[in-house]
Motif scaffolding. Structure first.
Motif, short mmCIF file in Angstrom:
data_model
loop_
_atom_site.label_atom_id
_atom_site.label_comp_id
_atom_site.label_asym_id
_atom_site.label_seq_id
_atom_site.Cartn_x
_atom_site.Cartn_y
_atom_site.Cartn_z
N UNK A 291 0.72 -1.28 0.04
CA UNK A 291 -0.10 0.16 0.15
C UNK A 291 0.86 1.20 0.17
N UNK A 292 0.31 2.35 -0.39
CA UNK A 292 1.18 3.57 -0.71
C UNK A 292 0.32 4.93 -0.70
N UNK A 293 0.57 5.93 -0.09
CA UNK A 293 -0.05 7.28 -0.22
C UNK A 293 0.01 7.91 -1.71
N UNK A 294 -1.10 8.26 -2.19
CA UNK A 294 -1.07 9.12 -3.33
C UNK A 294 -1.34 10.54 -3.11
N UNK A 295 -1.34 10.97 -1.61
CA UNK A 295 -1.66 12.37 -1.55
C UNK A 295 -0.03 13.20 -1.69
N UNK A 296 -0.28 14.19 -2.55
CA UNK A 296 0.86 15.06 -2.85
C UNK A 296 1.50 15.65 -1.82
N UNK A 297 0.66 16.18 -1.13
CA UNK A 297 1.34 17.07 0.10
C UNK A 297 1.07 16.18 1.36
N UNK A 298 2.22 15.93 2.19
CA UNK A 298 1.90 15.11 3.37
C UNK A 298 2.57 15.89 4.67
N UNK A 299 2.09 15.60 5.88
CA UNK A 299 2.58 16.12 7.29
C UNK A 299 3.25 15.08 7.70
N UNK A 300 4.19 15.61 8.68
CA UNK A 300 4.96 14.89 9.49
C UNK A 300 4.36 13.60 10.11
N UNK A 301 4.82 12.47 10.01
CA UNK A 301 3.96 11.32 10.74
C UNK A 301 2.84 10.62 9.74
N UNK A 302 2.79 11.24 8.59
CA UNK A 302 1.91 10.29 7.76
C UNK A 302 2.22 9.12 7.18
N UNK A 303 1.35 8.15 7.17
CA UNK A 303 1.63 6.98 6.33
C UNK A 303 2.03 7.27 4.97
N UNK A 304 3.28 6.53 4.50
CA UNK A 304 3.84 6.78 3.11
C UNK A 304 3.69 5.44 2.53
N UNK A 305 4.30 4.21 3.17
CA UNK A 305 4.27 3.13 2.23
C UNK A 305 4.02 1.69 3.34
N UNK A 306 3.22 1.18 2.98
CA UNK A 306 2.87 -0.20 3.82
C UNK A 306 3.82 -1.19 3.49
#
Length: 309
Positions: A291-306
């Motif tokens: 799994x991965x995050x498709x959000x173009x802008x992320x905040x510190x601590x956000x899940x990026x890659x599972x």
């Protein structure tokens, strides 16, 4: 079989409407339950989607299965198919019901509880006693893409066997969440696996294809239908972990879900909007991205890659 006061004979099919409430306008909300009975006795499979109203891939998988007549060719046993459980959330493009509560954290529910609890109670009282095992179709959350996968209950051999029979690309062992349908099913000796594929509010062709294939595999492996194609093997993983954002910024991934990775391998980077900083995201373990995050802008601590390993 009798459901909500309606009798369905062997070899027959029916659509049973079960009332789960009404809208503020006064319109009645009914749970459309599709029942298919084979001519020969056998187990009863639950095929469920739309527990979260914004997870459309699961709804589409069950819709296509119904429209394609998959359940009308049973060699034995029965299928109870529900394309949308959380109708309130589906209407509002929302994961939850209007009061903000999650139906999949409300099982087995209460007749006098919150709206989510009442939906769960109706299902637990009228549907759950009739089934032997089931598949609950889901997707990733908003901006979170899940490669087609099955999640089965850790340490539960029946659930593992179901996951292998389904044949999704990946099968992940996980502990059932309290008050979830999967947890309630195990407590009643009714194993339920969860299929995850794609992300919410977005149709994904691969997820839909793998969900339909897995459903047909499961029917075949339980001698409920003839073989359509050769069932695929699944890669089973006992553990998963998330790679999280070390800082906020613009997120660009270079490795997507379904890809094998090695420890230390670059997966993407986070940059500031001004082109002055760039932080690489690297795999902390050998494994597969599920799994991965498709959000173009992320905040510190956000899940990026599972990562499954």
């Amino acid at each position: 079989m009798e459901l909500n006061g309606e009798k369905i004979n062997a070899g027959a099919k029916a659509i049973v409407k079960i009332n789960v409430g009404r809208l503020p306008s006064g319109n009645q909300i009914n749970l459309n339950t599709f029942v298919y009975r084979g001519k020969k006795s056998g187990p009863t499979l639950l095929v469920l989607a739309g527990v979260h109203g914004d997870e459309i891939n699961g709804v589409e998988i069950v819709r296509r299965a119904i429209a394609g007549g998959i359940f009308e060719r049973l060699t034995r046993g029965n299928v109870i198919a529900i394309p949308v459980l959380n109708i309130f959330g589906f209407i509002n493009f929302s994961r939850d019901v209007p009061d903000g509560k999650d139906v999949n954290r409300s099982f087995p529910g209460e007749s006098s509880g919150s709206l989510a609890s009442r939906v769960a109670f109706t299902f637990s009282k009228k549907i759950l006693p009739l089934i032997d095992f089931g598949v609950d179709f889901h997707t990733g959350g908003r901006s979170l893409y899940n490669f087609p996968q099955v999640r089965f209950s850790k340490g539960h051999p029946q659930s593992l066997e179901m996951a292998k029979n389904f044949g999704a690309p990946f099968s992940l062992a996980s502990k059932p969440i309290a008050k979830s349908l999967r947890k309630t099913g195990i407590e009643q000796n009714k194993p339920i696996i969860v299929f995850e594929g794609g992300e919410s509010l977005r149709l994904d062709g691969l997820a839909i294809q793998k969900g339909l294939e897995g459903l047909q595999n499961l029917l075949y492996k339980n001698e409920m239908a003839d073989k359509i194609s050769e069932p695929k093997t699944t890669a089973v993983f006992e553990n998963t972990s998330w790679e999280r954002a070390p800082r906020s910024g613009i997120f660009v991934w270079s490795k997507s879900s379904g890809t094998p990775v090695k420890k230390g391998e670059p997966l993407g980077f986070i940059g500031d909007p001004y082109g002055q900083e760039k932080i690489m995201i690297r795999a902390k373990k050998d494994g597969y991205i599920v799994g991965h995050n498709n959000a173009p802008v992320v905040s510190q601590g956000d899940a990026l890659f599972h990562i499954a390993y």
